[in-house]
Design a protein around this motif. Structure first.
Motif, PDB file in Angstrom:
ATOM      1  N   GLU A 268       0.830  -1.217   0.000  1.00  9.71           N
ATOM      2  CA  GLU A 268       0.000   0.000   0.000  1.00  9.71           C
ATOM      3  C   GLU A 268       0.861   1.263   0.000  1.00  9.71           C
ATOM      4  N   THR A 269       1.820   1.342   0.926  1.00 13.91           N
ATOM      5  CA  THR A 269       2.730   2.506   0.958  1.00 13.91           C
ATOM      6  C   THR A 269       3.814   2.331  -0.103  1.00 13.91           C
ATOM      7  N   ILE A 270       4.316   1.133  -0.206  1.00  8.73           N
ATOM      8  CA  ILE A 270       5.403   0.832  -1.137  1.00  8.73           C
ATOM      9  C   ILE A 270       4.843   0.795  -2.552  1.00  8.73           C
ATOM     10  N   VAL A 271       5.511   1.524  -3.449  1.00 10.55           N
ATOM     11  CA  VAL A 271       5.016   1.640  -4.821  1.00 10.55           C
ATOM     12  C   VAL A 271       5.525   0.470  -5.659  1.00 10.55           C
ATOM     13  N   ASN A 272       4.632  -0.143  -6.425  1.00  7.88           N
ATOM     14  CA  ASN A 272       5.008  -1.218  -7.347  1.00  7.88           C
ATOM     15  C   ASN A 272       5.430  -0.564  -8.670  1.00  7.88           C
ATOM     16  N   ALA A 273       6.734  -0.291  -8.776  1.00 10.34           N
ATOM     17  CA  ALA A 273       7.250   0.422  -9.949  1.00 10.34           C
ATOM     18  C   ALA A 273       8.725   0.107 -10.077  1.00 10.34           C
ATOM     19  N   THR A 274       9.251   0.416 -11.273  1.00  8.90           N
ATOM     20  CA  THR A 274      10.664   0.173 -11.498  1.00  8.90           C
ATOM     21  C   THR A 274      11.500   1.362 -11.035  1.00  8.90           C
ATOM     22  N   SER A 275      12.816   1.208 -11.135  1.00  8.15           N
ATOM     23  CA  SER A 275      13.809   2.200 -10.729  1.00  8.15           C
ATOM     24  C   SER A 275      14.081   2.121  -9.229  1.00  8.15           C
ATOM     25  N   LEU A 276      15.070   2.866  -8.790  1.00 10.37           N
ATOM     26  CA  LEU A 276      15.530   2.764  -7.399  1.00 10.37           C
ATOM     27  C   LEU A 276      16.213   4.061  -6.992  1.00 10.37           C
ATOM     28  N   GLY A 277      16.397   4.209  -5.676  1.00 11.96           N
ATOM     29  CA  GLY A 277      17.161   5.346  -5.163  1.00 11.96           C
ATOM     30  C   GLY A 277      16.344   6.605  -4.956  1.00 11.96           C
ATOM     31  N   SER A 278      15.027   6.531  -5.118  1.00 14.15           N
ATOM     32  CA  SER A 278      14.239   7.753  -4.922  1.00 14.15           C
ATOM     33  C   SER A 278      13.700   7.803  -3.497  1.00 14.15           C
ATOM     34  N   THR A 279      13.086   8.930  -3.166  1.00 16.65           N
ATOM     35  CA  THR A 279      12.546   9.166  -1.824  1.00 16.65           C
ATOM     36  C   THR A 279      11.443   8.169  -1.479  1.00 16.65           C
ATOM     37  N   HIS A 280      10.756   7.635  -2.500  1.00 15.93           N
ATOM     38  CA  HIS A 280       9.666   6.683  -2.261  1.00 15.93           C
ATOM     39  C   HIS A 280      10.157   5.250  -2.361  1.00 15.93           C
ATOM     40  N   THR A 281       9.715   4.427  -1.443  1.00 19.27           N
ATOM     41  CA  THR A 281      10.099   3.017  -1.472  1.00 19.27           C
ATOM     42  C   THR A 281       9.385   2.311  -2.618  1.00 19.27           C
ATOM     43  N   LYS A 282      10.156   1.489  -3.338  1.00 20.25           N
ATOM     44  CA  LYS A 282       9.607   0.773  -4.499  1.00 20.25           C
ATOM     45  C   LYS A 282       9.953  -0.703  -4.423  1.00 20.25           C
ATOM     46  N   LEU A 283       9.049  -1.483  -4.979  1.00 16.65           N
ATOM     47  CA  LEU A 283       9.228  -2.930  -5.003  1.00 16.65           C
ATOM     48  C   LEU A 283       8.837  -3.433  -6.376  1.00 16.65           C
ATOM     49  N   GLU A 284       9.660  -4.307  -6.958  1.00 12.27           N
ATOM     50  CA  GLU A 284       9.226  -4.936  -8.207  1.00 12.27           C
ATOM     51  C   GLU A 284       9.924  -6.273  -8.419  1.00 12.27           C
ATOM     52  N   SER A 285       9.227  -7.143  -9.117  1.00  9.13           N
ATOM     53  CA  SER A 285       9.814  -8.389  -9.590  1.00  9.13           C
ATOM     54  C   SER A 285      10.739  -8.032 -10.743  1.00  9.13           C
ATOM     55  N   ARG A 286      11.960  -8.539 -10.739  1.00 12.08           N
ATOM     56  CA  ARG A 286      12.880  -8.250 -11.840  1.00 12.08           C
ATOM     57  C   ARG A 286      12.777  -9.283 -12.956  1.00 12.08           C
ATOM     58  N   HIS A 287      12.202 -10.447 -12.630  1.00 15.72           N
ATOM     59  CA  HIS A 287      12.056 -11.478 -13.663  1.00 15.72           C
ATOM     60  C   HIS A 287      11.223 -10.943 -14.831  1.00 15.72           C
ATOM     61  N   ARG A 288      10.271 -10.064 -14.534  1.00 19.24           N
ATOM     62  CA  ARG A 288       9.417  -9.511 -15.603  1.00 19.24           C
ATOM     63  C   ARG A 288      10.237  -8.863 -16.699  1.00 19.24           C
ATOM     64  N   TRP A 289      11.393  -8.261 -16.353  1.00 19.18           N
ATOM     65  CA  TRP A 289      12.239  -7.605 -17.348  1.00 19.18           C
ATOM     66  C   TRP A 289      13.352  -8.524 -17.838  1.00 19.18           C
ATOM     67  N   GLU A 290      13.922  -9.285 -16.900  1.00 18.15           N
ATOM     68  CA  GLU A 290      15.196  -9.938 -17.194  1.00 18.15           C
ATOM     69  C   GLU A 290      15.064 -11.389 -17.632  1.00 18.15           C
ATOM     70  N   GLY A 291      13.870 -11.961 -17.446  1.00 25.43           N
ATOM     71  CA  GLY A 291      13.678 -13.350 -17.851  1.00 25.43           C
ATOM     72  C   GLY A 291      14.550 -14.284 -17.031  1.00 25.43           C
ATOM     73  N   ASP A 292      15.062 -15.316 -17.696  1.00 25.10           N
ATOM     74  CA  ASP A 292      15.709 -16.433 -16.997  1.00 25.10           C
ATOM     75  C   ASP A 292      16.984 -16.081 -16.244  1.00 25.10           C
ATOM     76  N   ARG A 293      17.575 -14.921 -16.527  1.00 27.06           N
ATOM     77  CA  ARG A 293      18.818 -14.606 -15.804  1.00 27.06           C
ATOM     78  C   ARG A 293      18.539 -14.196 -14.356  1.00 27.06           C
ATOM     79  N   CYS A 294      17.252 -14.021 -14.026  1.00 30.08           N
ATOM     80  CA  CYS A 294      16.887 -13.573 -12.683  1.00 30.08           C
ATOM     81  C   CYS A 294      15.876 -14.552 -12.081  1.00 30.08           C
TER      82      CYS A 294
END
Ligand SMILES: *Cc1c(COP(=O)(O)O)cnc(C)c1O
Length: 322
Positions: A268-294
């Motif tokens: 709810e507070t944590i944003v489901n979005a890509t990128s990192l290092g911003s003031t807002h906490t973010k969470l995402e699955s990386r497999h969606r972008w990287e496929g089998d390497r992740c």
């Protein structure tokens, strides 16, 4: 204070008809010069600003990799690098992945390590990289110059996506390269000038403003990340926790891809979005972008400035769905 914003693309010559310090913005621009001075002193070298992290990598590789040469890239490191080099393969760029916790392959003509790698969060063997004959670029985006200075560790180039924690507010794209060798600096500058891989004045100004708070943001984000990494490691739904002991990024694995999707969409507070290092906490699955390497269950958490207890409460309620 950030330097006054000057959006000019061209400046008049002096009364004798000679160019002054600024003539055409593709060569030099005062806001870029101002932020480069600050970045250079943080990093212990001379910095060049680029319009994105990927532009910085492109500029470095075009300048430093001989035609037909091979670049050794840290495995489990930023996915975009691998995709870029694959895209450039028809131009004779030959990328090979290697385990950066050991020495780079003997045949490499250029080495790209990442400290820590995104999203696997491994650290390179700096001594082994520096001992190699080929020049070494270190992408230290996830560490920031406040935690790790690649030039002090024997690397030739320190590279950052300044889009991330250096700018810190999800409102610009930028990249930066820092070197200590003047000859290399001049060659990189010439590539930037001739290719037009040049950031706008607005980007430079916003980045300079972001830098004013970068160190205090990192301290707060890192303190929260430490707490969250510890609690995630002890949580029964978490299979693996990756945290290098510093920084604001934690990667943790839940059982599988479906569980990861349920968790990332339940916060709810944590944003489901890509990128990192911003003031807002973010969470995402990386497999969606990287496929089998992740790993399918891997979730990358970039901790922001919110109250860590609120963040933990949010993760706990989301992990119920794992
Ligand atoms: C985001 C990122 C990049 C690419 O930077 P952009 O500013 O998106 O072009 C490169 N390396 C790492 C480690 C990153 O996280």
């Amino acid at each position: 204070m950030p330097a006054p914003l000057d959006r000019s693309a061209s400046w008049p010559y002096d009364a004798a008809g000679e160019p002054g310090p600024y003539a055409y913005a593709r060569d030099e621009q005062p806001n870029a010069v101002a932020v480069e001075e600050k970045l250079g002193s943080l990093e212990g070298g001379r910095s060049l600003l680029f319009p994105a992290g990927m532009a910085a990598v492109t500029g470095a590789v075009l300048t430093m990799l001989p035609p037909g040469g091979s670049i050794a890239v840290a495995e489990g490191a930023y996915y975009g690098h691998t995709v870029l080099f694959e895209h450039l393969r028809p131009w004779g760029i030959n990328a090979v992945e290697f385990d950066q916790t050991g020495p780079p392959p003997a045949k490499a003509d250029l080495i790209l390590i990442e400290a820590p790698s995104n999203p696997m969060l491994t650290l390179p063997d700096f001594e082994a990289a520096a001992a190699h004959a080929a020049p070494v670029i270190c992408d230290a985006t996830l560490a920031s110059p406040f935690r790790l200075r690649p030039l002090d560790l024997g690397c030739d180039v320190a590279l950052h996506s300044a889009t991330k924690v250096l700018a810190g507010h999800d409102d610009l794209l930028a990249g930066v390269i820092t070197v200590s060798d003047d000859g290399l600096f001049d060659r990189l500058h010439r590539t930037r000038h001739l290719t037009g891989l040049v950031a706008s004045a607005d980007t430079a100004w916003l980045l300079e403003r972001g830098l004013e708070t970068a160190e205090v943001r990192i301290e707060r984000m890192e303190a929260s990340a430490r707490v969250l990494a510890e609690r995630l490691a002890a949580h029964p739904a978490v299979v693996t926790t990756r945290y290098p002991g510093f920084g604001f990024v934690v990667a943790f694995d839940v059982a599988d891809g479906a569980a990861a999707r349920r968790v990332e969409t339940a916060t709810e507070t944590i944003v489901n979005a890509t990128s990192l290092g911003s003031t807002h906490t973010k969470l995402e699955s990386r497999h969606r972008w990287e496929g089998d390497r992740c790993p399918e269950g891997l979730l990358r958490l970039s901790v922001g400035l919110e109250d860590p207890e609120v963040l933990w409460g949010d993760l706990e309620q989301a992990l119920v769905r794992a």
